[in-house]
Design a protein around this motif. Structure first.
Motif, PDB file in Angstrom:
ATOM      1  N   PHE A 173       0.830  -1.211   0.000  1.00 20.50           N
ATOM      2  CA  PHE A 173       0.000   0.000   0.000  1.00 20.50           C
ATOM      3  C   PHE A 173       0.866   1.264   0.000  1.00 20.50           C
ATOM      4  O   PHE A 173       0.457   2.288  -0.546  1.00 20.50           O
ATOM      5  CB  PHE A 173      -1.001  -0.015   1.162  1.00 20.50           C
ATOM      6  N   ASN A 174       2.063   1.189   0.592  1.00 20.06           N
ATOM      7  CA  ASN A 174       2.988   2.319   0.476  1.00 20.06           C
ATOM      8  C   ASN A 174       3.353   2.532  -0.992  1.00 20.06           C
ATOM      9  O   ASN A 174       3.406   3.671  -1.474  1.00 20.06           O
ATOM     10  CB  ASN A 174       4.269   2.063   1.286  1.00 20.06           C
ATOM     11  N   ALA A 178       2.388   5.914  -3.065  1.00 21.46           N
ATOM     12  CA  ALA A 178       3.509   6.743  -3.512  1.00 21.46           C
ATOM     13  C   ALA A 178       3.491   6.917  -5.018  1.00 21.46           C
ATOM     14  O   ALA A 178       3.921   7.952  -5.531  1.00 21.46           O
ATOM     15  CB  ALA A 178       4.826   6.146  -3.061  1.00 21.46           C
ATOM     16  N   SER A 179       2.996   5.903  -5.747  1.00 23.01           N
ATOM     17  CA  SER A 179       3.027   6.004  -7.208  1.00 23.01           C
ATOM     18  C   SER A 179       1.683   6.429  -7.773  1.00 23.01           C
ATOM     19  O   SER A 179       1.547   6.591  -8.988  1.00 23.01           O
ATOM     20  CB  SER A 179       3.467   4.665  -7.809  1.00 23.01           C
ATOM     21  N   GLY A 180       0.674   6.567  -6.913  1.00 21.88           N
ATOM     22  CA  GLY A 180      -0.643   6.992  -7.384  1.00 21.88           C
ATOM     23  C   GLY A 180      -1.326   5.937  -8.242  1.00 21.88           C
ATOM     24  O   GLY A 180      -2.201   6.237  -9.046  1.00 21.88           O
ATOM     25  N   VAL A 181      -0.921   4.679  -8.072  1.00 22.53           N
ATOM     26  CA  VAL A 181      -1.492   3.572  -8.837  1.00 22.53           C
ATOM     27  C   VAL A 181      -2.326   2.736  -7.861  1.00 22.53           C
ATOM     28  O   VAL A 181      -1.831   2.402  -6.785  1.00 22.53           O
ATOM     29  CB  VAL A 181      -0.352   2.699  -9.418  1.00 22.53           C
ATOM     30  N   PRO A 182      -3.571   2.389  -8.197  1.00 24.14           N
ATOM     31  CA  PRO A 182      -4.336   1.534  -7.275  1.00 24.14           C
ATOM     32  C   PRO A 182      -3.599   0.209  -7.026  1.00 24.14           C
ATOM     33  O   PRO A 182      -2.973  -0.332  -7.940  1.00 24.14           O
ATOM     34  CB  PRO A 182      -5.651   1.276  -8.020  1.00 24.14           C
ATOM     35  N   ALA A 183      -3.693  -0.284  -5.787  1.00 28.23           N
ATOM     36  CA  ALA A 183      -2.949  -1.503  -5.430  1.00 28.23           C
ATOM     37  C   ALA A 183      -3.240  -2.641  -6.401  1.00 28.23           C
ATOM     38  O   ALA A 183      -2.347  -3.394  -6.783  1.00 28.23           O
ATOM     39  CB  ALA A 183      -3.279  -1.910  -3.991  1.00 28.23           C
ATOM     40  N   ARG A 184      -4.495  -2.751  -6.822  1.00 26.25           N
ATOM     41  CA  ARG A 184      -4.806  -3.912  -7.682  1.00 26.25           C
ATOM     42  C   ARG A 184      -4.243  -3.783  -9.094  1.00 26.25           C
ATOM     43  O   ARG A 184      -4.137  -4.789  -9.810  1.00 26.25           O
ATOM     44  CB  ARG A 184      -6.300  -4.223  -7.690  1.00 26.25           C
ATOM     45  N   LEU A 251      -1.078   6.699   4.941  1.00 25.31           N
ATOM     46  CA  LEU A 251       0.337   6.379   4.686  1.00 25.31           C
ATOM     47  C   LEU A 251       1.046   7.554   4.004  1.00 25.31           C
ATOM     48  O   LEU A 251       2.268   7.701   4.140  1.00 25.31           O
ATOM     49  CB  LEU A 251       0.460   5.122   3.816  1.00 25.31           C
ATOM     50  N   THR A 252       0.275   8.386   3.279  1.00 25.71           N
ATOM     51  CA  THR A 252       0.902   9.556   2.643  1.00 25.71           C
ATOM     52  C   THR A 252       1.521  10.481   3.696  1.00 25.71           C
ATOM     53  O   THR A 252       2.497  11.168   3.407  1.00 25.71           O
ATOM     54  CB  THR A 252      -0.123  10.351   1.795  1.00 25.71           C
ATOM     55  N   GLN A 253       0.938  10.497   4.906  1.00 22.11           N
ATOM     56  CA  GLN A 253       1.546  11.292   5.994  1.00 22.11           C
ATOM     57  C   GLN A 253       2.931  10.747   6.356  1.00 22.11           C
ATOM     58  O   GLN A 253       3.872  11.514   6.571  1.00 22.11           O
ATOM     59  CB  GLN A 253       0.694  11.227   7.265  1.00 22.11           C
ATOM     60  N   GLN A 277      11.267   7.603  -1.273  1.00 19.43           N
ATOM     61  CA  GLN A 277      10.033   7.527  -2.081  1.00 19.43           C
ATOM     62  C   GLN A 277       8.835   7.215  -1.203  1.00 19.43           C
ATOM     63  O   GLN A 277       7.709   7.565  -1.529  1.00 19.43           O
ATOM     64  CB  GLN A 277      10.168   6.441  -3.148  1.00 19.43           C
ATOM     65  N   THR A 278       9.059   6.509  -0.091  1.00 21.48           N
ATOM     66  CA  THR A 278       7.936   6.143   0.777  1.00 21.48           C
ATOM     67  C   THR A 278       8.294   6.487   2.228  1.00 21.48           C
ATOM     68  O   THR A 278       8.564   7.648   2.525  1.00 21.48           O
ATOM     69  CB  THR A 278       7.546   4.658   0.599  1.00 21.48           C
ATOM     70  N   ASN A 279       8.283   5.505   3.126  1.00 19.18           N
ATOM     71  CA  ASN A 279       8.423   5.813   4.554  1.00 19.18           C
ATOM     72  C   ASN A 279       9.771   5.389   5.141  1.00 19.18           C
ATOM     73  O   ASN A 279       9.885   5.278   6.361  1.00 19.18           O
ATOM     74  CB  ASN A 279       7.282   5.155   5.355  1.00 19.18           C
TER      75      ASN A 279
END
Ligand SMILES: *Cc1c(COP(=O)(O)O)cnc(C)c1O
Length: 334
Positions: A173-174, A178-184, A251-253, A277-279
Motif C-alpha cells: 500500500f505504500n 507513492a506512485s498513485g497507482v491503485p494496489a490492484r 500512509l501519505t503522511q 520515495q515512501t516511509n
C-alpha cells in the motif's frame, strides 16, 4: 520523554479505534473455518487486490513461505533478489522447510532484477538442473517503488516461460500510494501476493496471502503444517479490517514525514541522505560519523537501526513534531 522509535513501522501500538474494533469483533474458531471476522477479512483483501481467495497469516514470513511452497515442489527453484526479504531475511525457510532451491539474482539499485538476468537464470528442462518454477519480486523494496512497466515486463517474461510470479508486498500500500497507482493495478500481474497488516497499517500482527482458490487451498495445508492455524484470530483480523478502512490513505503522511526528515538532514558533512520515495529514509555515514551513531542517538531518545547506513522508518506513532525533534537530535548527534 518517550523515545522516537524509527527502527521500523512494525513498532506501532493499536489506536483507540483499532482496540475498539478488536474488542467488538465477532469471533469463532478459524481452524473450523467459522471465525466470521477472519472470513470477512479474507474476502475483503482478496476482492481489494483482485484475487479469488486469501488466507490470514500470523506473519509475512509464513505467508511468503506458504506461497513459495504452494507454487514449488521439492527440487523446484525460484528466482529471487539477492537482497530480497524472502531470500535473505526469512531464515532460508524455502530451502530448509520447502526443499526449494533459491536462485538469487543481483538486485539493481532500484530493486529490480534485470530481465536479461531472469531470462538467463531460467533453466532448460534437463536432468542437470532444478526446475525453475517461480519469480518472486518485492514492492516496496528498501522503501523504493518498483516501476509498473518493469513489473509488467518481468511478470510477462516469467509467464511466457511457464513460471508463476509472486509478490512480497509487505508494504504494497505504500507503493500504491507513492506512485498513485491503485494496489490492484500492481497485484493483477501476479499469481500470488503477500501483504502485511503489521507494518505501516499498524496492526499488532497479521499478514494475508492472496491467490487463486486452488493455490490458497494448498497454502492452507502448509499454514497448518507450519503451525500458523490460529483459533479466535478474528481479534487480529478485526484490527486488519479496521486498518484497511482507516490506515491506508494516511500512509501519505508517513511519506511526507520521511521527506521532511530527509530534507532536514541535508548539508551535514559526512552524511549523505537518499531522498525517500515512501516511509524509509537511508542515511550513509562517513566512517568517523558512523562509529557509535546508533548508541548516541538512543541516548538522546531517537531509535534507529544500521551501522554505516542508518535506516529511519516513519509510521503511525510518529507525529510531525516528533519528526522536528528527531531532525534536531540527528543533526546534533551526527
Ligand atoms: C516485514 C517484511 C516481511 C514479513 O515479515 P514478518 O516480520 O514475518 O511479518 C516480508 N517481506 C518484507 C519486505 C518485509 O519488510
Amino acid at each position: 520523554m518517550k523515545p522516537i522509535d524509527l527502527r521500523s513501522d512494525t513498532v506501532t501500538r493499536p489506536t483507540a479505534g483499532m482496540w475498539e474494533a478488536m474488542r467488538a469483533a465477532e469471533l469463532g474458531d478459524d481452524v473450523f473455518g467459522d471465525d466470521p471476522t477472519v472470513n470477512a477479512l479474507q474476502r475483503r483483501i482478496a476482492a481489494d487486490l483482485g484475487f479469488e481467495a486469501a488466507l490470514f497469516m500470523p506473519t509475512g514470513t509464513q505467508s511468503n513461505l506458504c506461497a513459495l511452497m504452494s507454487h514449488c515442489q521439492r527440487g523446484d527453484e525460484y528466482l529471487v533478489g539477492q537482497m530480497a526479504h524472502t531470500y535473505r531475511m526469512e531464515g532460508g525457510g524455502a530451502a530448509v522447510l520447502g526443499s526449494i532451491q533459491p536462485q538469487p539474482l543481483l538486485n539493481q539499485a532500484d530493486g529490480t532484477l534485470a530481465l536479461a538476468d531472469i531470462e538467463a537464470a531460467i533453466k532448460p528442462d534437463d536432468a542437470h538442473f532444478a526446475r525453475t518454477k517461480l519469480l518472486a519480486l518485492e514492492n516496496t523494496w528498501g522503501g523504493q517503488v518498483l516501476p509498473l512497466d518493469y513489473i509488467e515486463a518481468a511478470t510477462q517474461l516469467a509467464h511466457s516461460r511457464g513460471l508463476a510470479a509472486h509478490l512480497d508486498g509487505a508494504r504494497l500500500f505504500n507503493a500504491a500510494l507513492a506512485s498513485g497507482v491503485p494496489a490492484r493495478e500492481i497485484t493483477r500481474h501476479f499469481d500470488s501476493v503477500s501483504v502485511c497488516f503489521s507494518k505501516g497499517l499498524g496492526t499488532p500482527a497479521g499478514s494475508a496471502l492472496c491467490g487463486s482458490r486452488e493455490l490458497i487451498a494448498r497454502a492452507h495445508r502448509w499454514r497448518k503444517m507450519a503451525g500458523g492455524a490460529m483459533r479466535q484470530s478474528g481479534v487480529l483480523a478485526a484490527a486488519a479490517l479496521y486498518a484497511l478502512d482507516h490506515h491506508v490513505a494516511r500512509l501519505t503522511q508517513d511519506h511526507a514525514h520521511a521527506r521532511a526528515l530527509a530534507a532536514g538532514l541535508q548539508g551535514l558533512a559526512g552524511v549523505s541522505v537518499t531522498p525517500p520515495q515512501t516511509n524509509i529514509v537511508f542515511i550513509d555515514l562517513a566512517p568517523e560519523k558512523a562509529h557509535g551513531a546508533v548508541e548516541r542517538l538512543r541516548e538522546r531518545g531517537v531509535l534507529a537501526t544500521g551501522l554505516t547506513k542508518l535506516r529511519l522508518v516513519t509510521h503511525l506513532d510518529v507525529s510531525a513534531s516528533d519528526i522536528d525533534r528527531a531532525t534536531v537530535i540527528l543533526r546534533e548527534s551526527l
